[in-house]
Design a protein around this motif. Structure first.
Motif, PDB file in Angstrom:
ATOM      1  N   SER A   1      51.522  61.413  39.607  1.00 28.17           N
ATOM      2  CA  SER A   1      51.387  61.356  38.148  1.00 28.17           C
ATOM      3  C   SER A   1      52.272  62.426  37.489  1.00 28.17           C
TER       4      SER A   1
ATOM      5  N   ASP B   1      43.697  63.998  37.516  1.00 33.28           N
ATOM      6  CA  ASP B   1      44.235  64.723  36.352  1.00 33.28           C
ATOM      7  C   ASP B   1      43.126  64.931  35.328  1.00 33.28           C
ATOM      8  N   LYS B   2      42.940  66.151  34.941  1.00 38.08           N
ATOM      9  CA  LYS B   2      41.851  66.469  34.015  1.00 38.08           C
ATOM     10  C   LYS B   2      42.303  67.598  33.095  1.00 38.08           C
ATOM     11  N   GLU B   3      42.076  67.428  31.826  1.00 41.22           N
ATOM     12  CA  GLU B   3      42.518  68.401  30.837  1.00 41.22           C
ATOM     13  C   GLU B   3      42.024  69.812  31.174  1.00 41.22           C
TER      14      GLU B   3
ATOM     15  N   SER C   1      48.485  73.055  38.109  1.00 42.97           N
ATOM     16  CA  SER C   1      47.638  73.643  37.051  1.00 42.97           C
ATOM     17  C   SER C   1      48.390  74.797  36.411  1.00 42.97           C
TER      18      SER C   1
ATOM     19  N   LEU D   1      44.602  58.930  41.069  1.00 41.03           N
ATOM     20  CA  LEU D   1      45.261  60.088  40.433  1.00 41.03           C
ATOM     21  C   LEU D   1      44.809  60.244  38.986  1.00 41.03           C
TER      22      LEU D   1
ATOM     23  N   VAL E   1      43.677  70.108  35.852  1.00 42.38           N
ATOM     24  CA  VAL E   1      44.817  69.583  36.622  1.00 42.38           C
ATOM     25  C   VAL E   1      45.761  68.845  35.673  1.00 42.38           C
ATOM     26  N   GLU E   2      46.991  69.320  35.587  1.00 38.90           N
ATOM     27  CA  GLU E   2      47.966  68.698  34.675  1.00 38.90           C
ATOM     28  C   GLU E   2      48.583  67.449  35.283  1.00 38.90           C
ATOM     29  N   SER E   3      48.947  67.562  36.568  1.00 42.02           N
ATOM     30  CA  SER E   3      49.572  66.444  37.278  1.00 42.02           C
ATOM     31  C   SER E   3      49.130  66.507  38.727  1.00 42.02           C
ATOM     32  N   SER E   4      49.248  65.391  39.425  1.00 46.67           N
ATOM     33  CA  SER E   4      48.850  65.388  40.832  1.00 46.67           C
ATOM     34  C   SER E   4      49.664  64.364  41.606  1.00 46.67           C
TER      35      SER E   4
ATOM     36  N   CYS F   1      47.818  69.350  43.374  1.00 46.46           N
ATOM     37  CA  CYS F   1      47.426  69.484  41.958  1.00 46.46           C
ATOM     38  C   CYS F   1      48.274  70.559  41.293  1.00 46.46           C
TER      39      CYS F   1
END
Lengths: 116, 318
Positions: free
Chosen positions: A29, A9-11, A86, A5, A14-17, A84
């Motif tokens: 997350s 999560d990637k700036e 977003s 996870l 994806v904020e949370s997963s 995900c």
């Protein structure tokens, strides 16, 4: 699962997963403040993919826009869904491409585990 | 010679081209092309670049009138008009089509889009088509605008009537020009341009489904009402129909139980070898689409949103 996870999560994408197995969250997350999105995702994607299965449809991703957020669910295996969260205006193509990359990493990790 | 500029904007079919044409002393420049999307429901031609007209108020004073294209996909022209051609305009006129399902959504949209531009100039909201759809009325506009925190002048106008459009121009120009004989200008315009009801001929011929089917990549559509009932559909595949109906009910349930999170705007189902299925919610209705997987989600969203804005069941549609 939880370390995976970290790669999901990637700036700005994806904020949370979280991972779902049926209706159960197996890893997440989502922060406490965002937990209600996880609850909606759990109910939504389990329902949608159950319906998709019933109708023998080949749809393997679902996107739900709620308020100013978007929840995307990617069916990884028969019963496993990667969720995900977003921002609504995040380019869905970026989310999709990022998840495909993560899927490749997951596959590689699984192969490495089998070979070990 | 003193030159002033005014920018006209508003949704497709709100009357921008007509308004500029009705008061222009020159043959207006308009860049119409045959509409290729939802606007076919309302009219056959739509502005693709800009409208331009000139109005002489007296021997020393002239107003240049610029009109933006209504369709969002010509947004680059909005930028060009606000940053170049009409960057020094005295004010902006937002034409609001009263027959739209939610005219206030248009106001919110344009107020946001032109927010920076409006910080330095005056806005006038000119409501059109109130002869066709009188509601919302003047008081409702005032109260909604107050709620939005937008303090501006609201005028109900017929875009075909030069006197009405001149009234809007007067509202903007009279603050800086006190020597204009507005009655004289009005009489002159009536003599030269006249007042013809033929300027604008809206077409209310297409149903929502027909309009949806005219969209690139749309293979089927279903329009649902408030009670998740099927108002009309051309989706024959029972399995697809059931799936879409189930998703629509799901969005209803989520909206009920998690209203604090905001409205469920849409749900899209996609896959590598299947048609995309989507449900777009709009207040008390939903539009379900089956579309080619090659159509991008942003395009699909914009098309669905525009379709739903026209879908009001007004008496004049009967």
């Amino acid at each position: 699962m939880n370390e995976l996870l970290g790669t999901v999560d990637k700036e700005n994408i994806v904020e949370s997963s979280c991972f779902l197995e049926g209706k159960e969250v197996t890893a997440s997350s989502f922060s406490k403040a965002n937990r209600h999105y996880e609850t909606v995702a759990r109910q939504t994607f389990s329902y949608i993919f159950l319906n998709v299965g019933k109708h023998k449809s080949k749809h393997n991703e679902a996107h739900l826009e709620i308020g100013d957020k978007r929840l995307s669910g990617f069916l990884l295996k028969a019963n496993r869904v990667l969720v995900c969260l977003s921002a609504k205006d995040t380019n869905i193509v970026d989310v999709r491409a990022h998840v495909q990359q993560v899927q490749r990493l997951m596959l590689k990790a699984e192969v490495d585990r089998m070979l070990a | 010679m003193k030159d002033y500029k005014i920018l006209f904007t508003g949704s497709v079919c709100s009357g921008k081209t007509t308004a500029i044409r009705s008061v222009s002393d020159i043959e207006t420049l308009d860049t119409d092309a045959q509409a290729s999307d939802v606007t076919v429901r309302r009219k056959k031609n739509t502005t693709i670049a800009m409208d331009y007209g000139v109005l002489d108020l007296n021997d020393d004073t002239r107003v240049h009138l610029y009109g933006t294209p209504g369709q969002e996909r010509f947004r680059f022209m909005w930028d060009m008009l606000t940053s170049e051609f009409a960057h020094d305009a005295i004010g902006m006129v937002l034409l609001v089509d009263n027959t739209r399902k939610d005219p206030f959504r248009d106001i919110r949209f344009y107020a946001k889009e032109f927010g920076d531009y409006l910080r330095q100039r005056r806005l006038i909201i000119a409501v059109t088509h109130s002869d066709v759809e009188p509601s919302p009325d003047y008081n409702r506009y005032l109260s909604e605008l107050k709620g939005l925190g937008v303090m501006t002048t609201v005028m109900f106008v017929d875009a075909r009537d030069p006197r009405a459009i001149l009234g809007v121009i007067e509202e903007l120009i009279s603050a800086v020009e006190r020597e204009i004989d507005w009655d004289k200008v009005s009489d002159r315009l009536l003599d030269t341009n006249g007042f013809s009801l033929d300027f604008y001929k809206p077409l209310y011929e297409e149903t929502l489904l027909d309009a949806a089917m005219n969209k690139r990549g749309v293979l089927g559509a279903m329009h649902l009402g408030d009670a998740h009932d099927v108002l009309c559909s051309n989706i024959d595949d029972a399995s697809v129909k059931t799936l879409l109906l189930n998703i629509d009910r799901l969005t209803g349930a989520i909206s009920d139980k998690a209203s604090f999170m905001g409205a469920v705007n849409n749900v899209v189902l996609a896959g590598p070898d299947v048609d995309t299925l989507s449900v777009f919610n709009d207040q008390n209705q939903a539009l379900c689409l089956r579309s080619d997987k090659a159509i991008s989600l942003p395009v699909l969203k914009q098309q669905a949103s525009d379709l739903l804005q026209w879908s009001i069941e007004n008496d004049y549609m009967a």
